[in-house]
Structures are given as structure tokens and as C-alpha cells.
Motif scaffolding. Structure first.
Motif, PDB file in Angstrom:
ATOM      1  N   GLN A   1       0.974  -1.245  -0.032  1.00  0.00           N
ATOM      2  CA  GLN A   1      -0.030   0.037  -0.055  1.00  0.00           C
ATOM      3  C   GLN A   1       0.889   1.363  -0.002  1.00  0.00           C
ATOM      4  O   GLN A   1       1.714   1.253   0.774  1.00  0.00           O
TER       5      GLN A   1
ATOM      6  N   ASP B   1       0.227   5.183   3.360  1.00  0.00           N
ATOM      7  CA  ASP B   1      -0.204   4.341   4.852  1.00  0.00           C
ATOM      8  C   ASP B   1      -1.716   5.167   5.015  1.00  0.00           C
ATOM      9  O   ASP B   1      -2.225   6.225   4.662  1.00  0.00           O
ATOM     10  N   ALA B   2      -2.519   4.156   5.882  1.00  0.00           N
ATOM     11  CA  ALA B   2      -3.850   4.497   6.140  1.00  0.00           C
ATOM     12  C   ALA B   2      -4.140   5.166   7.555  1.00  0.00           C
ATOM     13  O   ALA B   2      -5.346   5.294   7.671  1.00  0.00           O
TER      14      ALA B   2
ATOM     15  N   PHE C   1      -8.960  -3.561   9.254  1.00  0.00           N
ATOM     16  CA  PHE C   1      -8.680  -2.858   8.070  1.00  0.00           C
ATOM     17  C   PHE C   1      -8.075  -3.562   7.065  1.00  0.00           C
ATOM     18  O   PHE C   1      -8.470  -3.680   5.759  1.00  0.00           O
TER      19      PHE C   1
ATOM     20  N   LEU D   1      -9.709  -4.431   3.241  1.00  0.00           N
ATOM     21  CA  LEU D   1      -8.904  -3.684   2.288  1.00  0.00           C
ATOM     22  C   LEU D   1      -9.217  -3.954   0.851  1.00  0.00           C
ATOM     23  O   LEU D   1      -8.965  -5.276   0.552  1.00  0.00           O
TER      24      LEU D   1
ATOM     25  N   HIS E   1       0.711   3.946  12.840  1.00  0.00           N
ATOM     26  CA  HIS E   1      -0.164   3.919  11.461  1.00  0.00           C
ATOM     27  C   HIS E   1      -0.115   2.441  10.869  1.00  0.00           C
ATOM     28  O   HIS E   1       0.660   1.774  11.318  1.00  0.00           O
TER      29      HIS E   1
ATOM     30  N   ARG F   1       0.431   0.255   7.237  1.00  0.00           N
ATOM     31  CA  ARG F   1       0.697   0.332   5.810  1.00  0.00           C
ATOM     32  C   ARG F   1       0.705  -1.315   5.355  1.00  0.00           C
ATOM     33  O   ARG F   1       1.534  -2.058   5.924  1.00  0.00           O
TER      34      ARG F   1
END
Length: 362
Positions: free
Chosen positions: A80, A83-84, A95, A99, A181, A183
Motif C-alpha cells: 500500500q 499509509d492508512a 482494516f 481492504l 499507522h 501500511r
């Protein structure tokens, strides 16, 4: 569900890497470098060396897929790209399961070595090439792995380039102070089963995952960083004199995340104990310091080069642990701290190790 399928095309993968064929590499999501098992019968040695990674292959370390993802052509892993944001570990796990990105739904949280190997220790604030991974307010990123002796502590990589296990309650989204976070990554991992170590009769150890050859017995004396470099260069072992001090990626690759106290397998490495070992990697913004691995758990952080610690030599090169050589593109962080690295290992309020990066200087 669309997912990778591992392929046993190691010869083709390494040949492409050596020739700098990034387009070929993208076509083969094989994850393993050439090892002794790939050599023709009668040509294997007790301590085989992997092929060196060429500058051309290193320059193509990642591929921007222009769909919110980045592919690592050496491992075949897809990341990804952005990052989310901050999450608790439970939110992060949920998540990843839900995803749907770039037409794929088989995303997961990364393993410690997967995440650690996308860091770039040539850089500072963050220690990550923002050409591939945009800067964010993160100070840490989650992995899926807990310490084997502390199930509530998850391995996290920090923006300074260190890695340590932190209590999940330290995350902002769990009531703590740390912006942790997420990723996500997808694809079969070369690190899934940990280091695959073979004890050789000549006083060396071969890691079948990377192909690197290691000194089996830690040096009997502790040393400063400069002394450690000399000890490795002067080493004559198993008929070879091309020994060196390992990079921080190489040294962390033999720490087994299934073990603790020590995380260096004592059945393989003579004298293995819960001790810190020098790497050859200098801290980018503080050249008087160098990175090390604390084999109590596998913590990666730094110390002044004048301090003394254990020494373990290596020989060979591996695409999996090769340090980046591509041109650097770096943009400033969107917010938050995390500039210099792991910080000195110390105990937290509940006995957890700390690898908290210092705030950047104004």
C-alpha cells in the motif's frame, strides 16, 4: 480473491536482478535468492555465496504501479503506497482484512522484516524514500507479529529506522500517545518462516533464506565500532578472508522473531546470548553513532561508536538484504516526530522495550 502464487523460478529471478531487468522481475513474484540447493550437483560448497546484487537492480528497488500500490521486484511483495493513518492493532487487523485496493482483497499486516526492509537508513526524518512512500504523520507502523515472551507487545518499525516491540496500549487509538499507522502488504513472504540457518562443519552458518554466510561463533571480545570493523576484516575463517561487519538489514535478518532471550538461535550460533551486536550501518544524521541489534529480542537501535559490544562477521551479498543505492527523493513529513532512529534500548513502564525516535530538531 486475486492473490500471488509462489513460483520456483529462483534462477530466472536472480539472473534478472543481476542484469538489472526490472521488467522481468515484475513478472516473477518469486521471493527467494539463489542458494546452494539451486547449484548443479557436485558444485556445492559447505559455505556457498549468493550472487551480488547489481547497481542496476538496486536502482529499480520499487515500482510505482500508479494505482495506489508499490511493488518490490526483489521480493515480489506489493505494498500500500500511502499509509492508512493511525489505528489500534484491532482496527489495523480489521482494516487489512477488509481492504480492497488495486483490485486485490488479500491484504495483510506485514511481518517485521518485510516492513524493516522498505526503510532506507541513508535518510532521516523519515528513514524512508518518499519517492515510493509518501511522508505522513506516522511515528510508527504496525506489524502482525508479537514478541514470543510478551503477547501484548507488537513489533513496530519507527520513522527513524528502528524496530522494537511496543505494548498495543501505547497507540493513540488505544488510549496511548504514539501515532501508530498501518501500511498493508500482499504476496508470499521470503521471511515467513524466519531465518533458515544451517550449521556448517567449518565454523560457519549459512542462511538459506538470504544465502549469506555467517561466522558461527561470536567474537570472544567486545569492541568499539571501529575495532569491530577491523576484527571482521582481519578474520580468516573456513578458507576465506573476505569477512566484514554486516549491515543493519543483514544483522536483523538472523534474529528469529519466534525466539527471545536470546533471539539469536543458540543451537546454531555458539555463544549466542541476549547481547547487542554492531552493524556496519552509520546513523545518517549522527555519524558518530551506528545501528545495532540487541539479540535479547531483535530490537534495532543505535549507540555511539565509542561504546563496546559484540561482533559477528558475515560474507556474501543478497538482494533481499541489499542496502538501497538508488537516487534519493525526499519530502518532509506531514506531521509528527520520528527523525533519528530507535533510541537507546530501555525499559518501559511495564517492562516493555522502547525504540522511540527523538523529535526532529527545529
Amino acid at each position: 480473491m486475486n492473490s500471488y502464487r509462489p513460483r520456483s523460478r529462483r534462477h530466472l529471478l536472480l539472473s534478472a536482478a543481476l542484469l538489472g531487468g526490472a521488467s522481468m522481475l515484475r513478472s516473477w513474484p518469486s521471493t527467494l535468492p539463489l542458494t546452494a540447493a539451486d547449484e548443479p550437483a557436485g558444485k556445492q560448497s559447505a559455505t556457498p555465496l549468493p550472487q551480488s546484487n547489481s547497481p542496476a537492480a538496486a536502482a529499480a528497488r520499487f515500482t510505482d504501479n500508479q494505482d495506489g500500490t508499490v511493488t518490490d521486484p526483489v521480493t515480489g511483495l506489493m505494498w500500500q503506497q500511502t499509509d492508512a493513518g493511525p489505528m489500534s492493532i484491532e482496527e489495523a487487523q480489521q482494516f487489512a482484512r477488509k481492504l480492497n485496493l488495486a483490485g486485490h482483497t488479500d491484504w495483510r499486516l506485514p511481518l517485521p522484516m518485510e516492513l524493516f526492509c522498505i526503510m532506507d537508513h541513508r535518510l532521516h526524518g523519515p528513514a524512508m524514500n518518499t519517492r515510493w512512500f509518501p511522508a505522513s504523520a506516522a511515528r510508527y507502523w504496525w506489524t502482525e507479529t508479537t514478541r514470543p515472551d510478551a503477547s501484548g507487545k507488537y513489533w513496530q518499525v519507527n520513522t527513524g529506522g528502528g524496530i522494537g516491540a511496543h505494548a498495543k496500549t501505547e497507540a493513540i487509538n488505544a488510549g496511548g500517545e504514539n501515532p501508530v499507522h498501518i501500511r498493508c502488504v500482499r504476496g508470499p513472504s521470503p521471511w515467513k518462516s524466519g531465518p533458515q540457518l544451517t550449521k556448517n562443519p567449518d565454523g560457519t552458518v549459512t542462511d538459506q533464506t538470504t544465502g549469506l554466510v555467517w561466522q558461527q561463533k561470536l567474537h570472544t571480545q567486545v569492541a568499539t565500532w571501529d575495532e569491530a570493523q577491523n576484527l571482521c576484516r582481519d578474520l580468516q575463517l573456513a578458507g576465506h578472508s573476505d569477512w566484514r561487519l554486516p549491515s543493519i538489514r543483514e544483522l536483523r535478518s538472523i534474529s528469529n522473531d519466534r525466539l527471545a532471550q536470546p533471539s539469536l538461535d543458540p543451537d546454531i550460533f555458539s555463544g549466542a546470548a541476549s547481547v547487542p551486536c554492531w552493524s556496519a550501518t552509520t546513523q545518517q544524521n549522527r555519524p558518530e553513532r551506528a545501528w545495532f541489534v540487541d539479540f535479547t529480542s531483535g530490537l534495532v537501535t543505535y549507540r555511539d561508536k565509542t561504546e563496546q559490544m559484540q561482533v559477528l562477521a558475515v560474507r556474501g551479498n543478497s538482494p533481499l538484504t541489499a542496502e538501497p543505492t538508488e537516487p534519493v527523493t525526499q519530502t518532509s513529513r506531514g506531521g509528527g516526530g520520528g527523525g533519528g532512529g530507535g533510541g537507546k534500548a530501555k525499559k518501559g513502564k511495564k517492562g516493555g522495550e522502547k525504540s522511540k525516535p527523538p523529535r526532529p530538531n527545529p
